[in-house]
Design an enzyme around this catalytic site. Structure first.
Site, PDB file in Angstrom:
ATOM      1  N   HIS A  52      27.063  37.707  -5.263  1.00 51.67           N
ATOM      2  CA  HIS A  52      26.124  36.586  -5.445  1.00 51.67           C
ATOM      3  C   HIS A  52      26.812  35.307  -4.949  1.00 51.67           C
ATOM      4  CE1 HIS A  52      23.574  33.561  -7.329  1.00 51.67           C
ATOM      5  NE2 HIS A  52      22.651  34.503  -7.424  1.00 51.67           N
ATOM      6  N   GLU A  84      26.675  32.274  -5.864  1.00 53.10           N
ATOM      7  CA  GLU A  84      27.271  31.400  -6.888  1.00 53.10           C
ATOM      8  C   GLU A  84      28.647  31.924  -7.302  1.00 53.10           C
ATOM      9  OE1 GLU A  84      24.841  30.458 -10.390  1.00 53.10           O
ATOM     10  OE2 GLU A  84      26.695  30.298 -11.519  1.00 53.10           O
TER      11      GLU A  84
END
Ligand code: SF4
Length: 323
Positions: A133, A135
């Protein structure tokens, strides 16, 4: 008010809060304002937010989405997405002299600061999140030597930590609250001195949307979650709906993805949406259902949200100058 012809034995519920959070709103407006202020094209590294409709709409207006900076021409303007970027990416942009605007959500930036502070104290950081991901990649880049990714409670047993150094945990902002608690409990069993983050990393928007679904799901034969496949918080809403008592739950990008068979034998439907979903897509789902004889939706508001974030400084200055 019931629509003429609506089946009064059926119930349609609408969760609130749902849809856009403050960080997504800021990121989308950032690209819109950058297009207005600087003209097309505006390059955006990664999807500005994880929603297909939003990305396609911005593409039509002149945004160009790329995976990495080497796809951005030297004289271009590039926006960093709401999920945040590592310092390595920022350095690469600076070394190339690219003009940049950072649309990272301030609540993601907060987690970056926490990672840096723990790393400065030589603390081992267990980052709870999903591999790959954006993030997680951005946060890990702040302290790659100190951070170990933990994806599930089961991962905890295989951790090899230095017993002489402190251990802290951080998390991705869009996780399941309950699963994260389970993971943290497991870590603490092995490392009782585990240090908590200074404040919740799972953001207010993720928590509110999950709590609203928890409230609605026990009454629903079916919960429809509007959001894109790569949206982490959307995926968690489907899981939370099922764990909280919905008999079935499906994610759709838009009303067109709802299958007739899902509605067979169903008397109650709940609808919600992930944090990167424009309300128009939710309205599309409700309109489709009412056209099939479902009553108007009863909205259940768990909490009112009023948070908003200022735009990145480059756009604030330009807006001020234009007055
Ligand atoms: S989901 Fe939370 S962390 Fe992510 S952009 Fe929205 S407010 Fe920020």
């Amino acid at each position: 008010m019931a629509v003429s012809g609506a089946d009064t034995d059926k119930k349609l519920f609408l969760a609130a809060p749902r849809g856009y959070c403050a960080g997504v709103d800021r990121a989308v407006v950032t690209v819109e304002k950058a297009l207005e202020a600087y003209g097309a094209p505006v390059y955006v590294r990664k999807q500005i937010v994880h929603n297909r409709h939003v990305v396609e709409t911005l593409e039509e207006r002149g945004a160009i989405f790329v995976d990495e900076l080497d796809e951005v021409p030297d004289d271009a303007l590039v926006v960093f997405s709401a999920h945040g970027v590592s310092p390595q990416v920022k350095n690469e942009a600076a070394n190339r002299g690219l003009r940049t605007i950072d649309a990272t959500c301030p609540l993601v930036t907060k987690v970056h600061h926490e990672a840096k502070r723990f790393a400065n104290d030589d603390t081992q950081i267990l980052l709870i999140g999903h591999a790959g991901h954006e993030e997680v990649e951005g946060t890990t880049g702040e302290a790659p030597e100190n951070i170990t990714l933990v994806q599930t409670p089961e991962d905890v047993d295989g951790l090899q930590l230095d017993p002489d150094r402190p251990v802290a945990w951080l998390s991705q902002t869009t996780l399941s609250v309950d699963e994260t608690v389970e993971t943290v409990d497991r870590i603490r069993q092995l490392h009782p001195q585990l240090i908590n983050p200074p404040s919740d990393d799972i953001c207010y928007a993720t928590q509110n949307r999950q709590h609203a679904v928890k409230q609605m799901a026990p009454k629903c034969d079916l919960v429809i979650v509007v959001g894109s496949k790569n949206s982490s918080n959307t995926g968690r809403l489907v899981e939370v709906a099922l764990e909280s008592g919905a008999k079935a739950s499906y994610r759709v990008d838009n009303a067109g993805e709802i299958k007739e068979s899902w509605l067979d034998g169903v008397d109650s439907i709940g609808v919600t949406s992930g944090a990167s979903v424009p309300e128009t897509l939710v309205r599309g789902v409700l309109d489709l259902l009412t056209s099939k004889g479902w009553p108007q939706a009863e909205e259940e508001t768990l909490i009112e949200e009023s948070l908003s974030f200022a735009l990145p400084p480059q756009l604030r200055k330009r807006r001020t100058a234009a007055r």
